[in-house]
Write a protein that holds these residues in place. Structure first.
Motif, short mmCIF file in Angstrom:
data_model
loop_
_atom_site.label_atom_id
_atom_site.label_comp_id
_atom_site.label_asym_id
_atom_site.label_seq_id
_atom_site.Cartn_x
_atom_site.Cartn_y
_atom_site.Cartn_z
N ASP A 1 0.78 -1.08 0.09
CA ASP A 1 -0.07 0.10 -0.03
C ASP A 1 1.08 1.11 -0.06
OD1 ASP A 1 -1.70 1.79 0.29
OD2 ASP A 1 -2.78 1.27 2.07
N ALA A 2 0.83 1.82 -1.28
CA ALA A 2 1.83 3.02 -1.14
C ALA A 2 1.72 4.30 -0.56
CB ALA A 2 2.30 3.22 -2.72
N THR A 3 0.39 4.59 -0.22
CA THR A 3 -0.19 5.50 0.29
C THR A 3 -1.20 5.14 1.57
OG1 THR A 3 -1.77 5.74 -1.20
CG2 THR A 3 -0.04 7.09 -1.50
N CYS A 4 -0.86 4.78 2.88
CA CYS A 4 -1.80 4.07 3.34
C CYS A 4 -2.80 4.87 4.42
CB CYS A 4 -1.05 2.98 4.53
SG CYS A 4 -0.13 3.92 5.66
N GLY A 5 -2.47 6.30 4.28
CA GLY A 5 -3.36 7.38 4.91
C GLY A 5 -3.86 6.81 6.24
N ASN A 6 -5.42 6.55 6.09
CA ASN A 6 -6.19 6.12 7.30
C ASN A 6 -6.23 4.66 7.30
OD1 ASN A 6 -6.79 8.90 8.26
ND2 ASN A 6 -8.24 9.15 6.67
N GLY A 7 -5.70 3.98 6.42
CA GLY A 7 -5.37 2.47 6.63
C GLY A 7 -6.51 1.80 6.02
N TYR A 8 -7.53 2.31 5.46
CA TYR A 8 -8.81 1.46 4.96
C TYR A 8 -8.17 0.51 3.84
CZ TYR A 8 -11.56 4.16 7.81
OH TYR A 8 -12.10 4.89 8.83
N ASP A 9 -7.43 1.01 2.91
CA ASP A 9 -6.67 0.37 1.80
C ASP A 9 -6.04 -0.94 2.46
OD1 ASP A 9 -8.14 1.48 -0.33
OD2 ASP A 9 -6.58 3.11 -0.24
N THR A 10 -5.23 -0.44 3.32
CA THR A 10 -4.27 -1.77 4.04
C THR A 10 -5.18 -2.48 4.39
OG1 THR A 10 -2.72 0.22 4.60
CG2 THR A 10 -2.27 -1.70 5.68
N LEU A 11 -6.08 -2.55 5.29
CA LEU A 11 -6.95 -3.39 6.02
C LEU A 11 -7.45 -4.31 4.84
CD1 LEU A 11 -8.47 -4.38 8.46
CD2 LEU A 11 -9.97 -2.89 8.18
N ALA A 12 -8.02 -3.77 3.81
CA ALA A 12 -8.65 -4.48 2.75
C ALA A 12 -7.57 -5.43 2.19
CB ALA A 12 -9.46 -3.67 1.90
N MET A 13 -6.45 -4.80 1.97
CA MET A 13 -5.21 -5.70 1.10
C MET A 13 -5.04 -6.69 2.18
SD MET A 13 -3.60 -2.49 -0.37
CE MET A 13 -2.04 -2.97 -1.39
N LEU A 14 -4.73 -6.42 3.44
CA LEU A 14 -4.54 -7.59 4.56
C LEU A 14 -5.37 -8.74 4.45
CD1 LEU A 14 -2.55 -6.62 7.47
CD2 LEU A 14 -4.17 -8.66 7.47
N LYS A 15 -6.60 -8.20 4.25
CA LYS A 15 -7.87 -9.49 4.31
C LYS A 15 -7.58 -10.23 3.04
CE LYS A 15 -10.22 -8.58 8.12
NZ LYS A 15 -10.11 -9.61 9.07
N MET A 16 -7.16 -9.83 2.07
CA MET A 16 -6.82 -10.35 0.81
C MET A 16 -5.79 -11.52 0.61
SD MET A 16 -6.88 -8.08 -2.35
CE MET A 16 -7.10 -6.45 -2.36
N VAL A 17 -4.78 -11.02 1.42
CA VAL A 17 -3.60 -11.95 1.80
C VAL A 17 -3.39 -13.03 2.89
CG1 VAL A 17 -2.20 -10.50 0.29
CG2 VAL A 17 -1.98 -10.25 2.65
N ALA A 18 -4.25 -12.43 3.88
CA ALA A 18 -4.00 -13.35 5.21
C ALA A 18 -4.70 -14.66 5.15
CB ALA A 18 -4.74 -12.56 6.38
N ASP A 19 -3.85 -15.69 5.84
CA ASP A 19 -4.53 -16.93 5.80
C ASP A 19 -3.40 -17.61 6.86
OD1 ASP A 19 -2.27 -17.75 4.61
OD2 ASP A 19 -3.31 -19.13 3.22
N ARG A 20 -3.82 -18.86 7.28
CA ARG A 20 -3.15 -19.49 8.59
C ARG A 20 -1.70 -19.71 8.37
NH1 ARG A 20 -6.51 -24.52 9.84
NH2 ARG A 20 -8.75 -23.51 9.50
N SER A 21 -1.13 -19.73 6.83
CA SER A 21 0.18 -19.87 6.57
C SER A 21 1.06 -18.80 7.21
CB SER A 21 0.54 -19.93 5.10
OG SER A 21 0.27 -18.78 4.56
N GLN A 22 0.53 -17.55 7.59
CA GLN A 22 0.98 -16.31 8.05
C GLN A 22 2.01 -15.80 6.77
OE1 GLN A 22 -1.00 -15.28 10.49
NE2 GLN A 22 0.71 -14.87 11.56
N LYS A 23 2.06 -16.23 5.63
CA LYS A 23 3.16 -15.90 4.88
C LYS A 23 2.63 -14.58 4.01
CE LYS A 23 4.71 -20.23 2.95
NZ LYS A 23 4.53 -21.31 1.85
N GLY A 24 1.49 -14.09 4.06
CA GLY A 24 1.01 -13.08 3.34
C GLY A 24 1.53 -11.76 4.01
N ARG A 25 1.82 -10.69 3.34
CA ARG A 25 2.45 -9.32 3.86
C ARG A 25 1.85 -8.16 3.26
NH1 ARG A 25 4.02 -12.17 6.97
NH2 ARG A 25 5.90 -12.64 7.91
N VAL A 26 1.63 -7.26 4.06
CA VAL A 26 1.35 -5.76 3.43
C VAL A 26 2.38 -4.83 3.83
CG1 VAL A 26 -0.28 -3.94 3.07
CG2 VAL A 26 -1.27 -6.38 3.65
#
Ligand SMILES: C[S@@+](CC[C@H](N)C(=O)[O-])C[C@H]1O[C@@H](n2cnc3c(N)ncnc32)[C@H](O)[C@@H]1O
Length: 272
Positions: free
Chosen positions: A26-51
């Motif tokens: 997230d190149a401009t995280c601001g208030n974090g709404y995009d960061t949160l949405a992106m995190l939901k896209m990559v998060a799973d039990r493997s814990q490999k996703g990163r934002v």
């Protein structure tokens, strides 16, 4: 290409581009709404996703941190890394040898914050060039540009000029499932064919065609279905826009090209 971020996010997360376990920026995280949405896209039990979330303003990083703290469980929180830095320096915060599937820019000023602290054309361009270097093949650079504030129109033109250097991406976007994205890319590409010198675009298209044909056997035989589909889409869109002449000229030029193309047709038949 230029579409509301929430819809672009949905589309990016619909299975084609971003998947669980991927790394994204997230190149401009601001208030974090995009960061949160992106995190939901990559998060799973493997814990490999990163934002990797970046912003110049401390207040923006604090807002993002608070939003993540109140919205995520402890495991998910660990997947977000926040950096007080300019997006032109995104390569400096990424671990070595990492490529990402998505870099999202939501430009302008921090909603509810200081309206003079806005993204600027020069650093946005540097950020886009950095994004181009770190994004994986088949990945996406998503942009939301506002033109209503001072400097917004100039920034839009900078972004547009940058995008016009990436005709290869446009050939993917014209096939996007999301209608607004596809239409915007078609108009943009149509303009490119009309407004640039005929030789210019022909030359670019011939080079892209050559590149795509060269990679074709590996991509079709490889295990990455999303990459193979995106490759096929690029080729078909390119053929549509450039017309059959280019394909014919090119295929007859090289004994390697014709079998590759035949191979490609065999490869895409199951998806038709
Ligand atoms: C429209 S806001 C982002 C909104 C945010 N994505 C969200 O979901 O709330 C734009 C942000 O870009 C930040 N910014 C401005 N110039 C920047 C730069 N060169 N590098 C990184 N962030 C920048 C601003 O501080 C502001 O917080």
């Amino acid at each position: 290409m230029f579409c509301p971020t929430s819809k672009r996010r949905q589309d990016a997360g619909s299975g084609n581009v971003v998947q669980k376990g991927d790394a994204v920026i997230d190149a401009t995280c601001g208030n974090g709404y995009d960061t949160l949405a992106m995190l939901k896209m990559v998060a799973d039990r493997s814990q490999k996703g990163r934002v990797y979330a970046l912003d110049l303003q401390d207040v923006a990083l604090q807002n993002t941190r608070s939003l993540l703290d109140e919205s995520l469980d402890d495991n998910e929180k660990e997947l977000a890394e926040l950096f007080a830095t300019c997006h032109s320096k995104m390569e400096e915060v990424l671990p070595r040898n990492i490529t990402v599937r998505l870099v999202a820019f939501n430009l302008g000023y921090l909603p509810g914050g200081d309206k003079t602290m806005i993204t600027k054309s020069e650093t946005t361009l540097l950020g886009l060039e950095a994004a181009e270097r770190v994004v994986a093949p088949g990945g996406l650079i998503s942009l939301l540009v506002y033109v209503g504030h001072p400097g917004g129109r100039e920034e839009f033109e900078t972004v547009q000029a940058f995008a016009s250097r990436l005709p290869e991406c446009l050939f993917v976007l014209v096939c996007d499932d999301f209608e607004e994205v596809s239409e915007a890319a078609q108009v943009f590409l149509g303009d490119q064919f009309l407004s640039r010198g005929k030789h210019d675009i022909k030359h670019d298209v011939a080079q892209i065609f050559s590149r795509l044909m060269k990679k074709l056997p590996n991509v079709v035989l490889g295990s990455e279905e999303a990459l193979a589909i995106s490759h096929a889409q690029k080729l078909l869109a390119l053929i549509y826009f450039s017309g059959p002449r280019l394909v014919k000229d090119h295929l007859l030029q090289s004994p390697v090209c014709a079998p590759s193309f035949f191979f490609f047709l065999l490869g895409i038949v199951p998806y038709l």
